[in-house]
Structure formats: structure tokens, C-alpha cells
Enzyme design. Sequence first.
Site, short mmCIF file in Angstrom:
data_model
loop_
_atom_site.label_atom_id
_atom_site.label_comp_id
_atom_site.label_asym_id
_atom_site.label_seq_id
_atom_site.Cartn_x
_atom_site.Cartn_y
_atom_site.Cartn_z
N MET A 34 128.55 2.82 37.70
CA MET A 34 127.42 1.89 37.73
C MET A 34 126.16 2.66 38.15
O MET A 34 125.20 2.09 38.67
CB MET A 34 127.69 0.73 38.69
CG MET A 34 128.91 -0.09 38.26
SD MET A 34 128.90 -1.80 38.83
CE MET A 34 128.96 -1.56 40.60
N HIS A 38 126.58 9.92 43.26
CA HIS A 38 126.65 10.80 44.43
C HIS A 38 127.72 11.86 44.17
O HIS A 38 128.31 11.89 43.07
CB HIS A 38 126.93 9.98 45.71
CG HIS A 38 128.07 9.02 45.55
ND1 HIS A 38 129.36 9.43 45.36
CD2 HIS A 38 128.10 7.66 45.52
CE1 HIS A 38 130.16 8.38 45.25
NE2 HIS A 38 129.42 7.28 45.33
N HIS A 41 130.97 10.81 42.47
CA HIS A 41 130.94 10.68 41.01
C HIS A 41 130.99 12.07 40.35
O HIS A 41 131.64 12.25 39.33
CB HIS A 41 129.65 9.99 40.56
CG HIS A 41 129.54 8.55 40.99
ND1 HIS A 41 128.63 8.13 41.94
CD2 HIS A 41 130.21 7.45 40.60
CE1 HIS A 41 128.74 6.83 42.11
NE2 HIS A 41 129.70 6.39 41.31
N GLY A 152 137.78 6.73 40.65
CA GLY A 152 137.94 7.21 42.02
C GLY A 152 139.05 6.45 42.74
O GLY A 152 139.21 5.24 42.57
N LYS A 154 138.90 5.86 45.73
CA LYS A 154 138.26 5.06 46.79
C LYS A 154 138.42 3.57 46.51
O LYS A 154 138.66 2.78 47.41
CB LYS A 154 136.79 5.42 46.92
CG LYS A 154 136.14 4.46 47.85
CD LYS A 154 134.83 4.90 48.34
CE LYS A 154 134.21 3.75 49.05
NZ LYS A 154 133.85 2.68 48.10
O1 PAF Z 1 133.83 1.45 40.19
C1 PAF Z 1 132.80 1.13 39.56
O2 PAF Z 1 131.74 1.77 39.66
C2 PAF Z 1 132.84 -0.10 38.66
O3 PAF Z 1 133.66 -1.10 39.19
C3 PAF Z 1 133.22 0.23 37.22
C4 PAF Z 1 134.63 0.78 37.12
C5 PAF Z 1 132.24 1.23 36.63
C6 PAF Z 1 133.17 -1.04 36.35
O4 PAF Z 1 131.90 -1.60 36.34
#
Ligand code: PAF
Length: 283
Positions: A34, A38, A41, A152, A154
Amino acid sequence: MPSRPTIARTIPALRRALEGLRARKASIALVPTMGALHDGHVSLVQLAKRRARKVVVSIFVNPTQFAPSEDFGSYPRTWKSDLARLTAEGVDLVWNPDVGTMYPDGFASRIITDGPATVGLEDRFRPHFFGGVATVVGKLFTQVRPDIAVFGEKDFQQLRVVTRMAADLDLGVKVIGSKTVRERDGLAMSSRNVYLTPEQRHAAPILFRTMKEAARRLRAGEDVHAAVGSAVETISAAGFSVDYFEIRHAETLAPITSLRDGPLRILVAAKIGTTRLIDNIAV
Ligand code: PAF
């Protein structure tokens, strides 16, 4: 200097870009995000790069996984720095649709999840969440048709839900979990950490420390109930309101009663001020 990834914002543009990437049958990894990227990611992208020839990162703040009372409107949006990070990592394609592209007028379908999505953890406190996640991730998988997708650890329950969904719907994608990246003091990296005041940020590593202590006690033979009780007390005393602190089976997320029911995972969700943090570790 690494070149900037291709950016696709419409379905036809995504298809064209993917055709280019698939030439010579290159394998494709998808990292759904989304944005507000950081180092956590970045570690997902690095794992994706090790596992596939081409890497696609999606950036889409998905409205359907937020309740009206949650932070969809204020969720951090940091496009410029996200793109700089993805360029530095050598990402091939960024899929950045807007809400109207993902959910056009009249959109009326939804993926309903069961199993790991209904075990009484995140689903108990965010009942809308996994329906929204499964629907958007299902769409991302069918749009991009990746060979692998990296998520992740997390968001541990999310990882289990998405893995189950991909298998149940024969989506032909292998879901891979990537280890949680932590700050030096143990706080799990999260886009929502920016909401913490300096005092709350100072208190936040108690979640990780307390999970580690609970794991130690369990391994030393302490009863599950006692280990959980003292963990909840410690975290509450640091100013958090605890949604759950649970010890579950690491694969099914089912409740357990002893270490012998393992492999085990400790999962916590707690609020400090208006910020809700989640984390988990293996026992
Ligand atoms: O973990 C996330 O950032 C969100 O839940 C995802 C998997 C991108 C779905 O919108």
C-alpha cells in the site's frame, strides 16, 4: 544509475508492460503493497528479486480493507520516495491503479474467506479486513498473474489467509513469506509507526520484548495461560490497550494448550493512543 521502473496506471497499460516482461518466458514476482515503503518492504523486494527474473510492485491503498472508523484517509502516501526506493532496488514495473480502476462503478463481487481468516485474531477486531484483503489480492493476482508473490510475516494471519486463498482458487501463484524487519530496538517496521508520538515510540518495543520473554517462559515449561497473563500485564503497564496476545499453531492458527501442540506462533495486537500495532514471533 538504475533506470526508473515502468509505471502502469490502467489495465491496458499493465497488460502491455507485462507482455514486455514475459518475453523470453521470464518468471515474475509480485510484491503487493500500500506504499509508504520502508526497509521491511525493501526486504520483500530483495527476496522477490532473488526468486524471479522480473519484479512487479503494486502500490494501492485499498479502501475495502479499512472500516469507516479506520485510517484510510490519513494512511501515509509517499509516492516520490516510494518510487525512488523501487528504482534503487531495480524493480521492473510499478502497478499503481486508482480506486476507480480497481473498483469500477457497479463493482459487486467479493472473495469470502474462511479457515485462517476466522480464527479470532485480526478478524475479531477488524471484521471487514480479510474480505477486503482477499478481494484486492485476488484481483492483483489475476491482473499480474505472477509466478510468486511475497508477503511480510509481520501480517502473519494475512500471510496465512492469502496462501490459503491462492491454493483454494488455483491461482497458480506460490505465496512466499518474508521475515519481519525490525528497528534496532526490536519494533517491527510498519508504515503506521509514523503515527507514534516520541513517548509512544519509546514504549513500542515492549511488544517484541514481551513476546520474546513469553517464548522463553514457554520453552522453559511455563503453562500457556500463565505466560499469556503475565505478557498482557506487562504490555498494559506500558500504556497499551491489548486486543489480543495469543499463542497459536503456526500453520493453522488454531488455539493450543501446550508447547507440544506446536509449531507455535505468538501473535499480539495492541493500541497505544490511537495507533494499533501488530507483531508476532515463532516460539
Ligand atoms: O499488507 C498490505 O500492505 C496490504 O494488506 C496488501 C496485502 C497490500 C493488500 O492491500
